[in-house]
Design an enzyme around this catalytic site. Structure first.
Site: not given
Length: 389
Positions: A28, A38-39, A104-106, A140, A342
């Site tokens: 990802n 993954s992505q 999620r760590p991020e 997401d 974005e």
């Protein structure tokens, strides 16, 4: 590609191939804490684009084993879903499924806070898996993945068979077949051509709605599961309208059929998704970033590219109209904010998007790339104003 930076593009592709060689799939992100997911699998498309412009056969030889390995990742284990149709025939499709059941760590703080509403550890672990799996989708977050549109804890991504993921894998199968032919790997070419036919058939049975002219995500129902085979039931199609319902048009298997293209183009025009500045991601304003009123460059690109590759004059005209709206909005937003963004608010020409878990980002790779790709495809007539009407 448009900027003729072929070596740079090739370098990016080689980096992603190395991730597959090391981990078995494209992560990802190229960071240790992304090794659990993954992505959207779009590497084969990148290889094809570089090859088309450079005829680099050595790149194809290096990419082919990696792409076959990535294809296996998406078509085995937890990612593979088997669905039995009314005739008793089984079909294999793919889903997103992160190998992770922690925050999620991020996004540690925000995930922990989201899960605090749940009562027990088992529910929390499942939510953490759903959050990570939704990050794997690229969407997401969105009401597309939620049982209750106002409650993020009802994310159910691992129980959804997504239209766009399977369109990407169908394209991957076609791409691998093409690339295998380039290097004389006839058996691989034949195998993946057959795999693409099977997936196209599965998508038409599981996702396609002839009356509405769209492909709809399919929700897996636990009660219809018998020894890992799910019984198909039309009532489990998610009939809500999302831009992803139109992504299969991007794939040659579908955009080469003029009847299908015209039906889908008409459905898109009447869907309520097309606005002053492009295609909205959904019809629901949920404050999640992959919902209304945001529009995202890759979605515009795939749908426009699918329409323009068809033989339908009406579809090609619609493609150009959407591209012009998107370019205008990007241009005017750039003039006022001195940045590319974005995501954009497609309901207003010249406005960037919002919502989601973080401050909207500027830069921005895919927005820059899609504007350049649209200008390369359609040009810009001298008498056409670049400003909002």
């Amino acid at each position: 590609m448009v900027s003729k930076m072929y070596e740079t593009a090739k370098g990016m592709v080689l980096n992603l191939i190395e991730l597959i060689d090391t981990y078995g799939y494209v992560l990802n992100g190229a960071r240790a804490y992304y090794t659990n997911r993954s992505q959207p699998p779009l590497l084969s498309s990148m290889v094809i684009e570089v090859y088309k412009r450079t005829n680099d056969v050595d790149l194809v030889k290096k990419a082919l084993p990696a792409l076959i390995k990535e294809h296996k990742f998406w078509n085995s284990g937890v990612h593979n879903v088997t669905i039995e149709d009314d005739q008793g025939t089984t079909h294999n499709l793919s889903r997103y499924y992160a190998m992770w059941d922690q925050p999620r760590p991020e996004s540690l703080t925000i995930d922990t806070e989201t899960a605090s509403k749940l009562k027990n550890d088992c529910e929390k672990k499942q939510l953490y898996r759903e959050l990570a799996s939704t990050a794997e989708t690229g969407w997401d977050f969105s009401t597309r993945w939620m049982k209750n549109a106002s409650d993020l804890t009802t994310l159910s991504t691992t129980t959804i068979v997504p239209v766009d993921l399977n369109a990407y894998i169908l394209k991957m199968e076609l791409d691998i077949s093409f690339l295998a032919n380039v290097v004389g790997e006839r058996s691989h070419a034949l195998h993946f051509a057959k795999a693409s036919e099977s997936r196209k058939k599965a998508m038409n049975i599981v996702f396609w709605d002839e009356e509405k002219g769209q492909w709809f995500d399919y929700w897996l129902n636990a009660s219809s599961n018998h020894k890992d085979v799910y019984k198909w039931d039309a009532s489990y199609q998610n009939q809500d309208i999302f831009a992803s319902n139109f992504v299969p048009l991007w794939v040659q298997s579908f955009n080469s059929d003029e009847g299908v293209v015209n039906k889908v183009a008409q459905s898109l025009e009447s869907s309520g998704l097309i606005h002053a500045a492009g295609i909205a991601t959904s019809l629901r304003n949920s404050s999640e970033q992959w919902d209304y009123p945001n529009g995202w460059a890759p979605i515009q690109h795939m749908i426009v590219e699918g329409l323009v590759r068809s033989r339908s004059k009406e579809a090609r005209s619609l493609a150009k109209d959407i591209a012009i709206r998107w370019i205008r909005s990007n241009y005017v937003t750039y003039q006022t904010s001195k940045a590319m963004h974005e995501k954009y608010d497609v309901t207003k020409c010249g406005e960037f998007g919002g919502g989601g878990e973080y401050v909207p980002q500027t830069g921005f790779g895919w927005s820059n790339g899609v504007v350049l790709a649209f200008l390369e495809e359609f040009g810009w007539a001298e008498d056409l104003s670049p400003y909002c009407k």
